[in-house]
Design a protein around this motif. Structure first.
Motif, mmCIF file in Angstrom:
data_model
loop_
_atom_site.group_PDB
_atom_site.id
_atom_site.type_symbol
_atom_site.label_atom_id
_atom_site.label_comp_id
_atom_site.label_asym_id
_atom_site.label_seq_id
_atom_site.Cartn_x
_atom_site.Cartn_y
_atom_site.Cartn_z
ATOM 1 N N ALA A 12 0.176 -1.331 0.155
ATOM 2 C CA ALA A 12 -0.372 0.072 0.111
ATOM 3 C C ALA A 12 0.737 1.094 0.087
ATOM 4 O O ALA A 12 -0.166 1.984 -0.487
ATOM 5 N N GLY A 13 2.421 0.978 0.085
ATOM 6 C CA GLY A 13 2.600 2.070 0.170
ATOM 7 C C GLY A 13 3.674 2.901 1.646
ATOM 8 O O GLY A 13 3.867 3.752 1.097
ATOM 9 N N ARG A 14 2.731 2.794 2.568
ATOM 10 C CA ARG A 14 3.121 2.713 4.031
ATOM 11 C C ARG A 14 4.131 1.891 4.187
ATOM 12 O O ARG A 14 4.634 0.292 3.861
ATOM 13 N N PRO A 15 5.169 2.789 4.990
ATOM 14 C CA PRO A 15 6.584 1.629 5.837
ATOM 15 C C PRO A 15 6.546 1.259 6.294
ATOM 16 O O PRO A 15 5.365 1.220 7.690
ATOM 17 N N ALA A 16 7.446 -0.395 6.565
ATOM 18 C CA ALA A 16 7.018 -0.684 7.578
ATOM 19 C C ALA A 16 8.920 -0.839 8.446
ATOM 20 O O ALA A 16 9.733 -0.982 8.303
ATOM 21 N N LEU A 17 8.410 0.162 9.191
ATOM 22 C CA LEU A 17 9.521 0.717 10.009
ATOM 23 C C LEU A 17 10.485 -0.786 11.578
ATOM 24 O O LEU A 17 9.214 -1.233 11.870
ATOM 25 N N GLY A 18 11.499 -0.676 11.328
ATOM 26 C CA GLY A 18 11.760 -1.076 12.738
ATOM 27 C C GLY A 18 12.895 -1.123 12.899
ATOM 28 O O GLY A 18 13.157 -0.316 12.574
ATOM 29 N N THR A 19 13.750 -1.586 13.807
ATOM 30 C CA THR A 19 15.486 -1.843 14.336
ATOM 31 C C THR A 19 15.870 -3.144 14.292
ATOM 32 O O THR A 19 15.073 -4.421 14.200
ATOM 33 N N PHE A 20 17.219 -2.902 14.599
ATOM 34 C CA PHE A 20 17.952 -4.358 14.365
ATOM 35 C C PHE A 20 18.134 -4.794 15.707
ATOM 36 O O PHE A 20 18.023 -3.514 16.486
ATOM 37 N N THR A 211 16.631 -1.336 3.806
ATOM 38 C CA THR A 211 17.973 -0.726 3.163
ATOM 39 C C THR A 211 17.296 -0.208 4.807
ATOM 40 O O THR A 211 16.858 0.009 6.176
ATOM 41 N N LEU A 212 18.828 -0.035 5.881
ATOM 42 C CA LEU A 212 19.917 -0.115 6.659
ATOM 43 C C LEU A 212 19.702 1.605 6.939
ATOM 44 O O LEU A 212 20.639 1.625 6.699
ATOM 45 N N ALA A 213 18.901 2.200 7.727
ATOM 46 C CA ALA A 213 19.130 4.027 7.846
ATOM 47 C C ALA A 213 19.765 3.962 9.538
ATOM 48 O O ALA A 213 19.929 3.712 10.431
ATOM 49 N N ALA A 214 20.534 4.726 9.489
ATOM 50 C CA ALA A 214 22.446 5.296 11.024
ATOM 51 C C ALA A 214 21.260 6.142 11.363
ATOM 52 O O ALA A 214 21.466 6.162 12.784
ATOM 53 N N THR A 215 20.731 7.181 11.147
ATOM 54 C CA THR A 215 19.417 8.378 11.168
ATOM 55 C C THR A 215 18.093 8.201 10.620
ATOM 56 O O THR A 215 17.763 7.698 9.997
ATOM 57 N N PRO A 216 17.261 8.338 12.365
ATOM 58 C CA PRO A 216 15.897 8.984 11.854
ATOM 59 C C PRO A 216 16.095 9.838 10.285
ATOM 60 O O PRO A 216 15.212 9.618 9.265
ATOM 61 N N SER A 218 18.150 10.313 8.284
ATOM 62 C CA SER A 218 17.986 9.480 6.733
ATOM 63 C C SER A 218 16.802 8.311 6.402
ATOM 64 O O SER A 218 17.197 7.869 5.518
ATOM 65 N N ALA A 219 16.619 7.852 7.433
ATOM 66 C CA ALA A 219 15.208 6.809 6.995
ATOM 67 C C ALA A 219 14.256 7.537 6.830
ATOM 68 O O ALA A 219 13.583 6.648 5.815
ATOM 69 N N ALA A 220 13.722 8.389 6.763
ATOM 70 C CA ALA A 220 12.793 10.148 6.312
ATOM 71 C C ALA A 220 13.298 10.008 5.064
ATOM 72 O O ALA A 220 12.416 9.904 4.201
ATOM 73 N N GLY A 221 14.450 9.578 4.628
ATOM 74 C CA GLY A 221 14.741 9.961 3.728
ATOM 75 C C GLY A 221 14.870 8.808 1.807
ATOM 76 O O GLY A 221 14.268 8.588 1.451
ATOM 77 N N TYR A 222 15.107 7.643 2.491
ATOM 78 C CA TYR A 222 14.462 6.685 2.596
ATOM 79 C C TYR A 222 13.374 6.593 1.841
ATOM 80 O O TYR A 222 13.002 5.525 1.026
ATOM 81 N N VAL A 223 12.304 6.457 3.003
ATOM 82 C CA VAL A 223 11.289 6.071 2.421
ATOM 83 C C VAL A 223 10.524 7.212 1.551
ATOM 84 O O VAL A 223 10.407 6.783 0.228
ATOM 85 N N THR A 224 10.727 8.351 1.734
ATOM 86 C CA THR A 224 10.925 9.408 0.828
ATOM 87 C C THR A 224 10.828 8.943 -0.965
ATOM 88 O O THR A 224 10.781 8.944 -1.914
ATOM 89 N N ASP A 225 12.520 8.090 -0.555
ATOM 90 C CA ASP A 225 12.695 7.778 -2.014
ATOM 91 C C ASP A 225 11.820 6.610 -2.866
ATOM 92 O O ASP A 225 12.022 6.633 -3.514
ATOM 93 N N GLY A 226 11.248 6.165 -1.394
ATOM 94 C CA GLY A 226 10.473 4.618 -1.954
ATOM 95 C C GLY A 226 10.837 3.371 -1.272
ATOM 96 O O GLY A 226 9.781 2.237 -1.838
ATOM 97 N N PHE A 227 11.627 3.640 -0.162
ATOM 98 C CA PHE A 227 11.960 2.177 0.162
ATOM 99 C C PHE A 227 10.616 1.316 1.227
ATOM 100 O O PHE A 227 10.556 2.733 1.845
ATOM 101 N N THR A 228 10.788 1.190 1.818
ATOM 102 C CA THR A 228 9.111 0.436 1.814
ATOM 103 C C THR A 228 9.199 -0.247 3.099
ATOM 104 O O THR A 228 8.190 -0.579 4.462
ATOM 105 N N VAL A 230 12.597 -0.315 6.282
ATOM 106 C CA VAL A 230 13.200 0.540 6.679
ATOM 107 C C VAL A 230 14.090 -0.059 8.479
ATOM 108 O O VAL A 230 12.761 0.777 9.069
ATOM 109 N N GLY A 231 15.186 -0.025 8.391
ATOM 110 C CA GLY A 231 15.763 -0.062 9.042
ATOM 111 C C GLY A 231 16.746 1.050 9.925
ATOM 112 O O GLY A 231 16.979 1.678 9.536
ATOM 113 N N VAL A 232 16.045 1.043 11.275
ATOM 114 C CA VAL A 232 16.855 2.337 12.187
ATOM 115 C C VAL A 232 17.759 1.896 12.568
ATOM 116 O O VAL A 232 17.640 1.782 14.172
#
Length: 266
Positions: A12-20, A211-216, A218-228, A230-232
């Motif tokens: 649906a285009g909504r990000p599934a956000l998580g963490t390692f 993908t995995l982002a180091a900061t919130p 950068s994670a937001a940037g990946y989501v904007t790009d279309g990654f759904t 995303v780990g923070v």
């Protein structure tokens, strides 16, 4: 949250956000789950503990309605089978470079005839023999995540994405940037081009890119790009970063207070 809910969310285009999760602590896992993560990825490749600490973390995630996923050490059949029998919701395979390797890895997530997962019903995934429908459902319940960590994998991204059962193409930014000869330069044009290739491959196959982002930020940037997917960071990096920020704030604030008081005295 199970595989279908995660897949539907991302479709649906909504990000599934998580963490390692790499501390091996069920309390840390539960704290991350309470923070609003959709998934926790327990890291057996680089984490601080092994399979002995896996089950308590799975239970902690499940208690808060969060999908417990595991990154296995290798794509060997036994590694996936061990974590699947404990009831994880998905498996991430590192170091996959070709569609053939991806197909072999995904086969480990499926019972025959679709795959080669070992069949047993006295494990937790099958309710210790009490869940009579577990075997029938299992092939549709496990999220398959393939890591893209080399230039070869980027080149083969479209073919990997087309393998049935691959739900997420996940870029490992550190490994990929090192393999490309630009260690840690995740804003380098060549790295961004590689990211775009993976994203296009995932979109073309109708699956998620992650993908995995180091900061919130950068994670937001990946989501904007279309990654759904995303780990923070990780439980350890988030904890260490929070402590470092707190200490830095205290020192800076105390220094500002001392300067202000000195000026008042003068």
């Amino acid at each position: 949250m199970n595989r279908r809910q995660l897949v539907d969310l991302m479709a649906a285009g909504r990000p599934a956000l998580g963490t390692f999760v790499n501390l091996g602590s069920p309390l840390a896992a539960e704290a991350c789950a309470l923070g609003g993560a959709a998934w926790l990825l327990i890291d057996l490749e680089h984490g601080g503990t092994g399979e002995d600490a896996l089950l308590p973390q799975i239970l902690a995630a499940e208690a808060r309605g969060v999908a417990a996923l595991v990154r296995v050490e290798t794509a060997d059949r036994i590694r996936a089978g061990r974590v699947l029998d404990l009831g994880v919701r998905g498996v991430m395979f590192p170091r996959i470079d070709t569609a053939e390797q991806a197909a072999e890895a995904i086969a480990h997530l499926r019972y025959p005839p679709e795959g080669d997962r070992g069949v047993a019903t006295y494990n937790r995934a099958c309710g210790f023999g009490l869940d009579t429908g577990a075997l029938d459902r299992a092939n549709d319940e496990i999220l398959g995540i393939i890591q893209i960590e080399s230039p070869e994998a980027v080149t083969n991204a479209a073919a990997i994405a087309a393998v049935p059962g691959v739900d997420v193409l996940f870029v490992g930014p550190r490994d990929l940037s090192h393999a490309m000869g630009i260690p840690g330069q995740v804003r380098h044009p060549d790295f961004l081009d590689a990211l775009g290739q993976v994203l296009d491959a995932a979109r073309g196959a109708g699956i998620a890119a992650g993908t995995l982002a180091a900061t919130p930020a950068s994670a937001a940037g990946y989501v904007t790009d279309g990654f759904t997917f995303v780990g923070v960071g990780s439980d350890s990096s988030i904890l260490a970063g929070a402590v470092a920020d707190a200490i830095r704030t205290i020192i800076d604030t105390a220094a500002d207070n001392a300067t202000r008081r000195q000026k008042e005295i003068v």
